[in-house]
Structure formats: C-alpha cells, structure tokens
Design an enzyme around this catalytic site. Structure first.
Site, PDB file in Angstrom:
ATOM      1  N   LYS A 107       0.820  -1.234   0.000  1.00  0.00           N
ATOM      2  CA  LYS A 107       0.000   0.000   0.000  1.00  0.00           C
ATOM      3  C   LYS A 107       0.838   1.262   0.000  1.00  0.00           C
ATOM      4  CE  LYS A 107       0.411  -2.305   3.809  1.00  0.00           C
ATOM      5  NZ  LYS A 107      -0.253  -3.104   4.808  1.00  0.00           N
ATOM      6  N   GLU A 131      -5.136  -5.901  -4.641  1.00  0.00           N
ATOM      7  CA  GLU A 131      -6.230  -6.205  -3.695  1.00  0.00           C
ATOM      8  C   GLU A 131      -5.713  -6.318  -2.258  1.00  0.00           C
ATOM      9  OE1 GLU A 131      -9.896  -6.907  -4.409  1.00  0.00           O
ATOM     10  OE2 GLU A 131      -9.469  -6.176  -2.402  1.00  0.00           O
ATOM     11  N   ASP A 203      -0.092   3.739   7.834  1.00  0.00           N
ATOM     12  CA  ASP A 203      -0.534   2.585   7.038  1.00  0.00           C
ATOM     13  C   ASP A 203      -2.020   2.734   6.656  1.00  0.00           C
ATOM     14  OD1 ASP A 203      -0.167  -0.396   6.214  1.00  0.00           O
ATOM     15  OD2 ASP A 203      -1.915  -0.403   7.523  1.00  0.00           O
ATOM     16  N   LYS A 207      -3.891   3.289   2.846  1.00  0.00           N
ATOM     17  CA  LYS A 207      -5.059   2.533   2.350  1.00  0.00           C
ATOM     18  C   LYS A 207      -6.218   3.470   2.040  1.00  0.00           C
ATOM     19  CE  LYS A 207      -3.624  -1.408   5.140  1.00  0.00           C
ATOM     20  NZ  LYS A 207      -3.713  -1.996   6.480  1.00  0.00           N
ATOM     21  N   GLY A 308      -2.209 -10.548   8.321  1.00  0.00           N
ATOM     22  CA  GLY A 308      -1.830 -11.935   8.588  1.00  0.00           C
ATOM     23  C   GLY A 308      -1.574 -12.679   7.281  1.00  0.00           C
TER      24      GLY A 308
HETATM   25  P1  NAP Z   1       7.979  -9.234   5.767  1.00  0.00           P
HETATM   26  O1  NAP Z   1       7.504 -10.392   6.542  1.00  0.00           O
HETATM   27  O2  NAP Z   1       8.878  -8.250   6.396  1.00  0.00           O
HETATM   28  O3  NAP Z   1       8.677  -9.792   4.433  1.00  0.00           O
HETATM   29  C1  NAP Z   1       9.361  -8.975   3.534  1.00  0.00           C
HETATM   30  C2  NAP Z   1      10.147  -9.857   2.566  1.00  0.00           C
HETATM   31  O4  NAP Z   1      10.820  -9.011   1.651  1.00  0.00           O
HETATM   32  C3  NAP Z   1      11.204 -10.739   3.232  1.00  0.00           C
HETATM   33  O5  NAP Z   1      11.210 -11.993   2.638  1.00  0.00           O
HETATM   34  C4  NAP Z   1      12.511  -9.999   2.947  1.00  0.00           C
HETATM   35  O6  NAP Z   1      13.606 -10.871   2.775  1.00  0.00           O
HETATM   36  C5  NAP Z   1      12.205  -9.343   1.629  1.00  0.00           C
HETATM   37  N1  NAP Z   1      12.971  -8.097   1.484  1.00  0.00           N
HETATM   38  C6  NAP Z   1      12.900  -6.999   2.257  1.00  0.00           C
HETATM   39  N2  NAP Z   1      13.744  -6.050   1.797  1.00  0.00           N
HETATM   40  C7  NAP Z   1      14.363  -6.579   0.726  1.00  0.00           C
HETATM   41  C8  NAP Z   1      15.349  -6.125  -0.160  1.00  0.00           C
HETATM   42  N3  NAP Z   1      15.889  -4.904  -0.022  1.00  0.00           N
HETATM   43  N4  NAP Z   1      15.743  -6.936  -1.161  1.00  0.00           N
HETATM   44  C9  NAP Z   1      15.213  -8.188  -1.292  1.00  0.00           C
HETATM   45  N5  NAP Z   1      14.259  -8.683  -0.472  1.00  0.00           N
HETATM   46  C10 NAP Z   1      13.853  -7.886   0.518  1.00  0.00           C
HETATM   47  O7  NAP Z   1       6.759  -8.387   5.187  1.00  0.00           O
HETATM   48  P2  NAP Z   1       5.261  -8.872   4.966  1.00  0.00           P
HETATM   49  O8  NAP Z   1       4.492  -8.690   6.213  1.00  0.00           O
HETATM   50  O9  NAP Z   1       5.259 -10.168   4.278  1.00  0.00           O
HETATM   51  O10 NAP Z   1       4.732  -7.698   3.985  1.00  0.00           O
HETATM   52  C11 NAP Z   1       5.039  -7.695   2.630  1.00  0.00           C
HETATM   53  C12 NAP Z   1       4.171  -6.645   1.941  1.00  0.00           C
HETATM   54  O11 NAP Z   1       2.808  -6.969   2.138  1.00  0.00           O
HETATM   55  C13 NAP Z   1       4.356  -5.233   2.483  1.00  0.00           C
HETATM   56  O12 NAP Z   1       4.177  -4.317   1.436  1.00  0.00           O
HETATM   57  C14 NAP Z   1       3.206  -5.098   3.477  1.00  0.00           C
HETATM   58  O13 NAP Z   1       2.804  -3.781   3.673  1.00  0.00           O
HETATM   59  C15 NAP Z   1       2.140  -5.864   2.743  1.00  0.00           C
HETATM   60  N6  NAP Z   1       1.061  -6.404   3.582  1.00  0.00           N
HETATM   61  C16 NAP Z   1       1.352  -7.139   4.684  1.00  0.00           C
HETATM   62  C17 NAP Z   1       0.318  -7.680   5.429  1.00  0.00           C
HETATM   63  C18 NAP Z   1       0.567  -8.493   6.666  1.00  0.00           C
HETATM   64  O14 NAP Z   1      -0.395  -8.853   7.334  1.00  0.00           O
HETATM   65  N7  NAP Z   1       1.809  -8.806   7.000  1.00  0.00           N
HETATM   66  C19 NAP Z   1      -0.998  -7.460   5.030  1.00  0.00           C
HETATM   67  C20 NAP Z   1      -1.258  -6.717   3.880  1.00  0.00           C
HETATM   68  C21 NAP Z   1      -0.214  -6.197   3.165  1.00  0.00           C
HETATM   69  P3  NAP Z   1      14.215 -11.764   3.981  1.00  0.00           P
HETATM   70  O15 NAP Z   1      13.079 -12.655   4.412  1.00  0.00           O
HETATM   71  O16 NAP Z   1      15.314 -12.534   3.354  1.00  0.00           O
HETATM   72  O17 NAP Z   1      14.643 -10.805   5.038  1.00  0.00           O
HETATM   73  N1  HSE Z   2       0.207  -3.669   9.202  1.00  0.00           N
HETATM   74  C1  HSE Z   2      -1.022  -3.788   8.504  1.00  0.00           C
HETATM   75  C2  HSE Z   2      -2.156  -3.813   9.514  1.00  0.00           C
HETATM   76  C3  HSE Z   2      -1.021  -5.072   7.694  1.00  0.00           C
HETATM   77  O1  HSE Z   2      -1.905  -3.951  10.700  1.00  0.00           O
HETATM   78  O2  HSE Z   2      -3.311  -3.654   9.118  1.00  0.00           O
HETATM   79  C4  HSE Z   2      -2.175  -5.143   6.762  1.00  0.00           C
HETATM   80  O3  HSE Z   2      -2.133  -4.143   5.803  1.00  0.00           O
END
Ligand code: NAP
Ligand code: HSE
Length: 435
Positions: A107, A131, A203, A207, A308
């Site tokens: 986002k 999405e 955040d 959105k 999640g």
């Molecule tokens: P995360 O757990 O921190 O994972 C990020 C991934 O990106 C890791 O695998 C990391 O590698 C890799 N990465 C980070 N910086 C990098 C770089 N400079 N070069 C190459 N790889 C890199 O994050 P996440 O929670 O999965 O979130 C990912 C995206 O989804 C974000 O945009 C977040 O806002 C969005 N999102 C997350 C959620 C949620 O509930 N978590 C919900 C909706 C949207 P390593 O594992 O090797 O460190």
């Molecule tokens: N950090 C975000 C939240 C993840 O707590 O809603 C989902 O976008």
C-alpha cells in the site's frame, strides 16, 4: 487448458510464504477456477539461507529481484517486499514497462506511486493489481471497482489497520498496556516492518488514499490525508468512552464536498468514538471493515481479516486468478487520464460532535478557563467529566468533555486560545464521534 500463468515472487516473509503455501495447498482448485494453473517460476528475498517453512527447491532463486522483469519465462511479478520506493518500486516499474503484470500487497508504494504505475500499466497493456494492499483478505478493491461500479460513492470509511484495531480492542477488553499489546501484534505478523507506520496511522492513510481514488475517481493524494495515530490514547479515554456508550477505533474516512464552487476531497485517519450500536464498534482484533455508501447500492459493509499471512495471501492469489482469467479492470477503475485532481477540503467546515480530553493542573479557575474558551469560540458543551481523587491533591487531573454538534473550526479556535496555557499539563486530545 491454456498455458500456465507463470509468476515470480519477490519477498518471502509473512505474505510471500503465505502465498507459496496457499498455491501449494489449493493449487488444483485455483487452476480449475482460473482456467489454467498458476506456476511459480522464481523467487527472491534478502537471505537465501533463511528457513521459511516452505520448500523452495523447485523454484529458481534470483538475488536481484529486478531480474524478474526481463525473464521470458515470467508473465506476472508478485511484489511482496514492501517499502514505498527502493527495490519494490524499481521492480514494479521495470516489470510494467516491459509489459509484465504486477500484483502487489504494498500500500505504501501504491499510495505514493499508484498513478505513475497505473499509467505504465495502461501504456504497456499490463495488468496492475493490489487487492491485498487494502484491508488484507477483504475483496474491497474488487467490490468497489467492479461490484459497486455503477454507483456514485458518497462516502467511504472504516477500520483499515489490523494492528491498531487489535491494540485498541485488546486494551479495551484486558486493560493491558499499549506497548505490551503492540509486541503481540508484531509477533502475530500483523504489524509493518516499521510499526510506527501502524500506530501513527500512516498505514491506514496509505489505504484510505487508495480507496478514495477508487471510490471518487480522483487522483491519489496521500500527502493530504489528515493523519493521527493511536499513541496518545490512554486507558482512561477508553473507560470514559465506554461510560458514554462508545468504543474507540482508528477510523479512515473520505468524502467529496463542494467548496468554493469546486469538488474537493476530504481524507482523514484518526481515532474516533464509535457508538456501541454501530456495526464498526463490534469489529475487534485484527479485523478490518470498510463501509461504502453508494447512491444506488446503499450502505455496503465489507468485513474480514485485515492482516496476517493467510488472508493477505488469499487476496494476492485472487488477483492472480483474475489475471489468469483475463479480467481487465483499469487499476483505479477509470482510465488514468480521467482521474480528477481534487484540492483538499477544509476540515474547519465539517460539523460533528467531539470528545476533548485535557490533562490539567487541579487548581481553581482551570475549568472556567477551558469552558470560557469554548464559549468564546461558540462551542457548546454537552457533557463534562473530571477524574481525580481527593488524595491526589496537587496532581494533574483529567477533564473530558463531549461537545454538541458544531463546526470543527470552532473547536480548533477554542484550542488555539488555550494553546500555551500554564493550566494545561499536556496538549489536548480531540477525537470526533462517528455519527
Ligand atoms: P515481511 O515479513 O517483512 O517480508 C518482507 C520480505 O521481503 C522478506 O522476505 C525480505 O527478505 C524481503 N525483502 C525486504 N527487503 C528486501 C530487499 N531490499 N531486497 C530483497 N528482499 C527484501 O513483510 P510482509 O508482512 O510479508 O509484507 C510484505 C508486503 O505486504 C508489504 O508491502 C506489506 O505492507 C504488505 N502487507 C502485509 C500484510 C501483513 O499482514 N503482514 C498485510 C497486507 C499487506 P528476507 O526474508 O530474506 O529478510
Ligand atoms: N500492518 C497492517 C495492519 C497489515 O496492521 O493492518 C495489513 O495491511
């Protein structure tokens, strides 16, 4: 069945690993629904050696994720790295410019660069889908862009951050401390890499800016989202709200208003008092909920897990299924050139009731000073409470009041008069009542 949809996955964290698990577990069902299989060709992350609980042995590994954009065996790049700029943006730009589809949960990147990316997508006839970027597993982008596409949307609002909602509802039900509950949210994978993005409302503002563009056909305008987080909410505010028949929720709200003969965009993220009878009051934990008011559909309520691995992966894969099927919705539901540039609306003209909390020196004349400032600014007080114990003599006390319905500008004027008063121990907290 036609050729597989071949994807490359950048980012193998909470969401990336969730996507691989989902594609593995529901692969046959997904292929049947999409009309062809979704095949992971290559993956990338920072640390190749990290155990992610998923088997990566059948995928190519790229140290440099931007290499995905030039691979002939990749149709769609899935960006699950995060960050508004940096490698995520470089990858998205390069992939779209090369005619490859992009699916992202990012986002921050969409809020900052969505217009440019949508332009690239359009120019290169490449799909751009996001999405999962708004409200995790809830299909709200599809709901607004397709299901409600026939409507003029009058207003959109909701609970857009799972971390904040989890923190507020946990504080409410357990009386636990803010910091303690934040740690839980991080461990559960809800929070952003930088959790200040969650608790400071950024955040949710990302959105909201995306939803506003989609709902109102306006250009993304993240810079003008009026944003306040939840870090100043105390247990006493939660108790006070409850006594008045409200709960506190971080609410993102946007609508379009006529001002000076032109259409202006209002966008705000802030903690609000929500009446316990309102559907959003019952939304607890990391759940998100979005309300869209359409001129023909009436009120639509989208509710579900906002964060999640599983729910977010579900939204990412839904985008992939759409692309596999050949569904071609413009990223913001309208051609980029027709998205309107709207000036920000002046919040001073908005009318609502407000909860004001002061921490004041417990001495004669303080209440009179506050109420005089309200009177002089034309703010009418509906109720007023002071919390303090006789044995706390000399300690600051908490004064909370709820105003009658009135313009926000009047409350701002009253607070300007009180600014710097030695009677106030800290800056007043203002929360609007969701009406
Ligand atoms: P995360 O757990 O921190 O994972 C990020 C991934 O990106 C890791 O695998 C990391 O590698 C890799 N990465 C980070 N910086 C990098 C770089 N400079 N070069 C190459 N790889 C890199 O994050 P996440 O929670 O999965 O979130 C990912 C995206 O989804 C974000 O945009 C977040 O806002 C969005 N999102 C997350 C959620 C949620 O509930 N978590 C919900 C909706 C949207 P390593 O594992 O090797 O460190
Ligand atoms: N950090 C975000 C939240 C993840 O707590 O809603 C989902 O976008």
């Amino acid at each position: 069945m036609s050729q597989n949809l071949r994807i490359a996955l950048a980012g193998l964290g909470t969401v990336g690993a969730g996507v691989l698990r989902l594609l593995e577990e529901n692969g046959a069902l997904i292929a049947a629904r999409a009309g062809r299989a979704i095949e992971v060709v290559a993956v990338s992350a920072r640390d190749r050696a990290k155990d992610r609980g998923v088997d990566l042995s059948s995928y190519d590994w790229e140290d440099d994720m931007t290499a995905f954009a030039t691979r002939d065996d990749v149709d769609v790049v899935v960006e699950l790295v995060g960050g508004s700029d940096g490698p995520a943006l470089a990858l998205a730009r390069k992939a779209l410019a090369g005619g490859k589809g992009v699916v992202t949960a990012n986002k921050a990147m969409v809020a900052h660069h969505g217009l440019e990316l949508a332009g690239l997508a359009e120019a290169n006839a490449a799909p751009l889908r996001y999405e999962a970027a708004v409200a995790g597993g809830i299909p709200v982008i599809k709901g607004l862009g397709e299901g409600a596409a026939a409507n003029r949307i009058e207003r959109i609002y909701g609970i857009l951050n799972g971390t904040c909602n989890y923190i507020l509802s946990e504080m409410e039900s357990t009386g636990r401390d803010f910091g303690d509950v934040l740690k839980d949210a991080q461990e559960l994978g809800y929070a952003e890499a930088d959790p200040t993005f969650d608790i400071e409302g950024i955040d949710a503002a990302h959105k909201l800016a995306i939803l506003a563009s989609l709902a109102f056909g306006t250009q993304l305008d993240f810079a003008n989202v009026d944003t306040t987080g939840i870090t100043r909410i105390r247990a006493a505010d939660i108790a006070q709200a409850r006594a008045l028949g409200y709960v506190i929720r971080l609410i993102g709200l946007s609508d379009c208003v006529e001002e000076g003969g032109e259409r202006r965009l209002f966008q705000r993220v802030a903690p609000c008092l929500v009446p316990t009878s309102h559907p959003l009051a019952g939304v607890g934990g990391p759940t998100n909920a979005v309300v869209a008011e359409g001129n023909y559909s009436g009120r639509l309520l989208f509710e579900g897990a906002g964060a999640g691995d599983g729910p977010t992966a579900s939204a990412v894969v839904a985008d992939l299924i759409d692309i596999a099927r050949g569904n071609a919705m413009p990223p913001f539901s309208l051609p980029v050139a027709t998205l309107e540039a709207s000036a920000p609306a002046d919040p001073g003209h908005r009318r609502n009731r407000a909860y004001l909390r002061f921490v004041v020196a417990d001495k004669p004349g303080v209440l009179a000073e506050i109420t005089a400032a309200m009177r002089d600014a034309g703010v009418s007080i509906e109720s007023l409470m002071q919390q303090g114990q006789p044995e706390d003599d000399g300690q600051p006390v908490l004064v909370a009041m709820v105003t009658h319905d009135g313009p926000e500008g009047a409350v701002a004027d009253a607070l300007k008069v009180l600014d710097g008063s030695p009677s106030l121990v800290e800056e007043p907290l203002v929360m609007r009542l969701l009406g």
